[in-house]
Design a protein around this motif. Structure first.
Motif, short mmCIF file in Angstrom:
data_model
loop_
_atom_site.label_atom_id
_atom_site.label_comp_id
_atom_site.label_asym_id
_atom_site.label_seq_id
_atom_site.Cartn_x
_atom_site.Cartn_y
_atom_site.Cartn_z
N ALA A 126 -20.20 -32.00 5.45
CA ALA A 126 -18.87 -32.61 5.56
C ALA A 126 -17.84 -31.66 6.17
O ALA A 126 -16.79 -32.09 6.65
N ARG A 127 -18.12 -30.36 6.18
CA ARG A 127 -17.12 -29.38 6.62
C ARG A 127 -16.69 -29.58 8.06
O ARG A 127 -15.56 -29.29 8.43
N TRP A 128 -17.61 -30.10 8.91
CA TRP A 128 -17.26 -30.23 10.33
C TRP A 128 -16.23 -31.33 10.53
O TRP A 128 -15.33 -31.20 11.36
N LEU A 129 -16.36 -32.41 9.79
CA LEU A 129 -15.36 -33.48 9.86
C LEU A 129 -13.99 -32.96 9.42
O LEU A 129 -12.97 -33.21 10.07
N ILE A 130 -13.99 -32.23 8.32
CA ILE A 130 -12.72 -31.68 7.81
C ILE A 130 -12.13 -30.70 8.84
O ILE A 130 -10.92 -30.71 9.10
N GLN A 131 -12.96 -29.89 9.43
CA GLN A 131 -12.48 -28.88 10.38
C GLN A 131 -11.87 -29.52 11.63
O GLN A 131 -10.85 -29.05 12.15
N HIS A 132 -12.48 -30.61 12.13
CA HIS A 132 -12.04 -31.21 13.39
C HIS A 132 -11.01 -32.31 13.24
O HIS A 132 -10.58 -32.89 14.23
N HIS A 133 -10.61 -32.61 12.00
CA HIS A 133 -9.64 -33.68 11.79
C HIS A 133 -8.35 -33.44 12.58
O HIS A 133 -7.89 -32.30 12.72
N THR A 134 -7.78 -34.51 13.08
CA THR A 134 -6.51 -34.44 13.81
C THR A 134 -5.37 -34.47 12.81
O THR A 134 -5.02 -35.53 12.26
N ARG A 135 -4.77 -33.32 12.56
CA ARG A 135 -3.72 -33.23 11.54
C ARG A 135 -2.45 -33.98 11.93
O ARG A 135 -1.65 -34.34 11.06
N GLU A 136 -2.24 -34.20 13.22
CA GLU A 136 -1.04 -34.92 13.65
C GLU A 136 -1.11 -36.40 13.29
O GLU A 136 -0.08 -37.07 13.18
N GLN A 137 -2.32 -36.93 13.10
CA GLN A 137 -2.48 -38.34 12.78
C GLN A 137 -2.80 -38.60 11.32
O GLN A 137 -2.54 -39.68 10.79
N PHE A 138 -3.39 -37.59 10.66
CA PHE A 138 -3.88 -37.80 9.30
C PHE A 138 -3.45 -36.66 8.38
O PHE A 138 -3.49 -35.49 8.77
N ASP A 139 -3.04 -37.02 7.18
CA ASP A 139 -2.85 -36.04 6.11
C ASP A 139 -4.15 -36.01 5.32
O ASP A 139 -4.63 -37.05 4.84
#
Length: 735
Positions: free
Chosen positions: A392-405
């Motif tokens: 799961a770490r890769w999804l968390i790492q690549h998340h777009t912080r500008e769109q999602f909290d």
């Protein structure tokens, strides 16, 4: 400040002293007590109070001299009586300080009580309690103060205080070597067993799971069983701790005892689940495991027919994962999913019954801003060095912080040194380091106004299931950790075009949300230094090495027999077997199969577990071919094998667990080794074992796939997941 009652039958000097004492003016108070002594030298309480005033000013030597002065020339019996009076004065002030949370002064006063009466055990207990509050407790105090010996000597003890201190100690430093001995010495003073059990049982759960010390937890539960040897709740936990400690035979024995004592249908279901768990970890007992599985299926059907809706939380929690082992035994998703869905529905009905107020509160959530960033919450007990944590770490790492909290909710946060767990804590916008209580975590999710809650555990953890059943978020999704839970409060189950057949929706209550390519992708794995060599295993350098590295409950006898047929038909081949299980039972299991299939024992090698995940991955390179399990495939192990460029043979079935390796191979661009029947599984094994050039071609394709395949493109996978989240949220808004 706590008020102090001033007696009416005291001298003016003493009354003045009391007034100044209340105001904290100890110098003036001492002066008036001195006057009181001059006026009434025979009144000993003046000496005790004057000494206390000096003590509170830091004049310890002077305080002691004053007390000694008050006791001089007294007869032995008088001195004993005066000592009791002095201790009472000091104890009263210590208690007042404790109510004011002035723990350091209270501790200092009690130290003086200890000097006056070193064997006053209740005072020593208070000293320990104060040390814990002051965060100076080391655990060694249990020995240095000789508390254990005094308690064992049957001194007069405040039982309520004793149990309070036991609870404080076991929460503060549960692994200290003296804690178990302290708990043991408390036993003789316990008149109400449940009060003792209520302290030790939650501590044992924390020690076994959060601190990963099941042996210590076992010792604590065994103490409780001295008081109530047939307490099924204790026996359930004891069996679970033994299994967690890999002591399968003892775990099975305790689980069977628990079953024999269980009266209700729900208790019988969970006891049977524990028996099954132990048997499944020891493949030599597979036939018995199958029998127990049929018995469990019958119990579950009876429970589903009965439809009880008055079950308390503890029983519902145990029921959520009672059907856990069904897909390990047979690839029959229609039957397995039907039972799982019905059990999950029954659990949710009960959750809604005993948590009606919270369920209604969460259902009535008001959406304040429809155009804000979407809040995604990830819920799991595996955000650490666990298979789910590594993936799961890769999804968390690549998340777009500008769109999602991005919020992380850690269940049973592990109090151990875990670098990956620490990494996760830093990645989330907010990380909630939760315990084992569903209502606390669900309430936090609700307060954080999470829009989409992602369950990473499914039925691998009962607490996660109860949280999802409470539905603290308006959109709830299961991904990664297992197959879908079947809980009606879960809206979607993440899949892809391969991991579930087109017909699968008919046996899922959740809406299957298929991502365009793969339901999982990683950017790679850390590789350590290998510790395995062929020569150290007495394997010739030109031999063909097959490997299977899986947990015991994945080793279905039918598939293991197919693996033996492959070894038999490939000349100069060896079979390496590794994984968490009852090692003695695993060896017995494979030795028996080898004999039945005509394979020499000398061609089998049983490997110990590796010291770390990175070393395990490095050691995979010793294999020429990895043989997958069926009907429950590998998942993380498959990804690691493909990343290392090693050919894999997998048998594809119908259920989610039987198609994991299939989707991963397809998304790595590999079809060689995908078998749709048992015969094809053996054929691929023999072909790859004999055809070195084909193995090299597959290895080359796997190495090249790192640059092009969807399986190794976690960034694109994250974009696909985020797009799914946006569409799920929009659907919710459109309702």
């Amino acid at each position: 400040m706590t008020s102090v009652q001033i007696p009416t039958d005291i001298t003016p000097s003493e009354q003045q002293a009391q007034q100044y004492f209340i105001k904290g003016n100890y110098t003036q108070a001492a002066s008036y007590y001195e006057q009181a002594i001059e006026t009434e030298p025979e009144v000993k309480s003046h000496y005790w109070n004057l000494g206390l005033m000096l003590l509170l000013q830091g004049q310890e030597a002077e305080a002691q001299m004053t007390w000694l002065l008050g006791m001089e020339e007294g007869e032995v019996q008088q001195v004993e009586q005066w000592t009791v009076e002095l201790i009472k004065v000091l104890q009263t002030e210590a208690e007042r300080r404790e109510t004011l949370a002035d723990y350091s002064v209270a501790w200092a006063i009690r130290q003086h009580i200890r000097e006056i009466s070193p064997i006053y055990v209740n005072n020593l207990l208070y000293l320990i309690e104060l040390s814990i509050k002051l965060k100076t407790f080391t655990g060694d105090e249990l020995t240095s103060l000789e508390v254990i010996e005094l308690i064992q000597s049957e001194a007069i003890i405040d039982i309520e205080l004793l149990l309070q201190v036991l609870g404080s100690i076991i929460n503060d430093d549960p692994l200290h070597s003296s804690v178990l001995e302290f708990a043991k010495c408390c036993l003789t003073h316990v008149s109400e067993p449940q009060s003792f059990i209520n302290i030790l049982l939650p501590a044992a759960v924390k020690i076994a799971h959060s601190m990963q010390q099941p042996k210590v937890a076992i010792s604590l539960i065994e103490l409780c069983l001295r008081l109530e040897p047939e307490n099924t709740e204790l026996l359930r936990h004891l069996a679970s701790f033994y299994l967690r400690d890999y002591n399968y035979s003892q775990g099975i024995e305790i689980a069977k005892l628990c079953y024999s004592l269980s009266k209700s249908l729900t208790d019988q279901v969970f006891a049977k689940h524990l028996i099954q768990r132990g048997l499944m970890e020891a493949p030599a007992y597979w036939n018995e495991a199958c029998t127990v599985s049929l018995e469990q299926e019958s119990l579950l059907k009876s429970l589903i027919e009965e439809q009880p809706i008055n079950l308390e939380s503890a029983r519902v929690l145990r029921l959520f994962n009672a059907n856990y082992y069904a897909p390990y035994l047979q690839d029959n998703p229609h039957k397995n999913r039907e039972i799982q869905n019905q059990v999950a529905q029954l659990c949710q009905l009960n959750v809604q019954e005993y948590a009606t107020e919270k369920v209604q509160q969460y259902k009535q959530r008001i959406l304040h801003n429809r155009n804000k960033q979407i809040k995604i919450g990830y819920l799991s007990h595996c955000l650490s060095r666990h298979s789910v944590g590594w993936l799961a770490r890769w999804l968390i790492q690549h998340h777009t912080r500008e769109q999602f909290d991005i919020y992380g909710y850690f269940i049973n946060y592990k109090q151990v040194d875990d670098s990956l767990q620490g990494w996760y804590v830093q990645q989330f916008n907010q990380a909630y380091l939760g315990g084992i209580y569903s209502d606390d975590i669900a309430e936090k999710i609700y307060e954080d106004e999470i829009d989409i809650l992602i369950d990473l555990d499914s039925i691998t953890l009962d607490v996660t299931c109860e949280i999802m059943a409470l539905k603290p978020a308006p959109v709830q999704v299961t991904w990664l950790g297992w197959d879908a839970s079947g809980i009606p409060a879960v809206d979607y189950f993440i899949a892809d075009p391969y991991v579930l057949p087109d017909s699968a929706q008919e046996y899922y209550t959740e809406k299957i949300w298929r991502l365009p390519q793969t339901y999982i992708a990683v950017d790679g794995f850390e590789i350590g230094v290998p510790t395995l060599r062929r020569d150290s295993l007495a394997i010739p350098s030109n031999a063909v090495v097959f490997l299977s590295a899986q947990r015991g409950f994945k080793r279905h006898p039918d598939t293991a027999r197919l693996q033996m047929r492959i070894i038999k038909e490939v000349p100069n081949s060896y079979f390496l077997i590794k994984g968490i299980a009852d090692s003695e039972a695993v060896q017995k299991f494979f030795m028996q199969l080898a004999e039945e299939e005509g394979v020499e024992y000398s061609r089998l090698r049983f490997l110990d577990l590796d010291p770390s995940e990175s070393v395990h991955r490095a050691n995979l390179a010793i294999a020429d071919v990895v043989l997958d399990t069926f009907p429950y495939n590998g998942a993380t192990t498959t990804l690691e094998t493909l990343w290392m460029g090693i050919p894999l043979i997998t048998r594809v079935g119908q259920q989610f667990a039987a198609r994991n390796s299939y989707t991963m191979m397809m998304n790595a661009g590999i079809t060689e080794g995908i078998a749709w029947t048992d015969e094809e599984y053996v054929q691929w094994g023999v072909r790859l074992g004999k055809d070195e050039k084909l193995r090299e071609q597959i290895s080359w394709k796997l190495r090249q796939s790192r640059h092009t395949a969807p399986l190794w493109n976690a960034k694109q996978f994250t974009r696909d997941m985020e797009k799914a989240y946006e569409q799920m949220w929009q659907r919710y808004l459109d309702i």
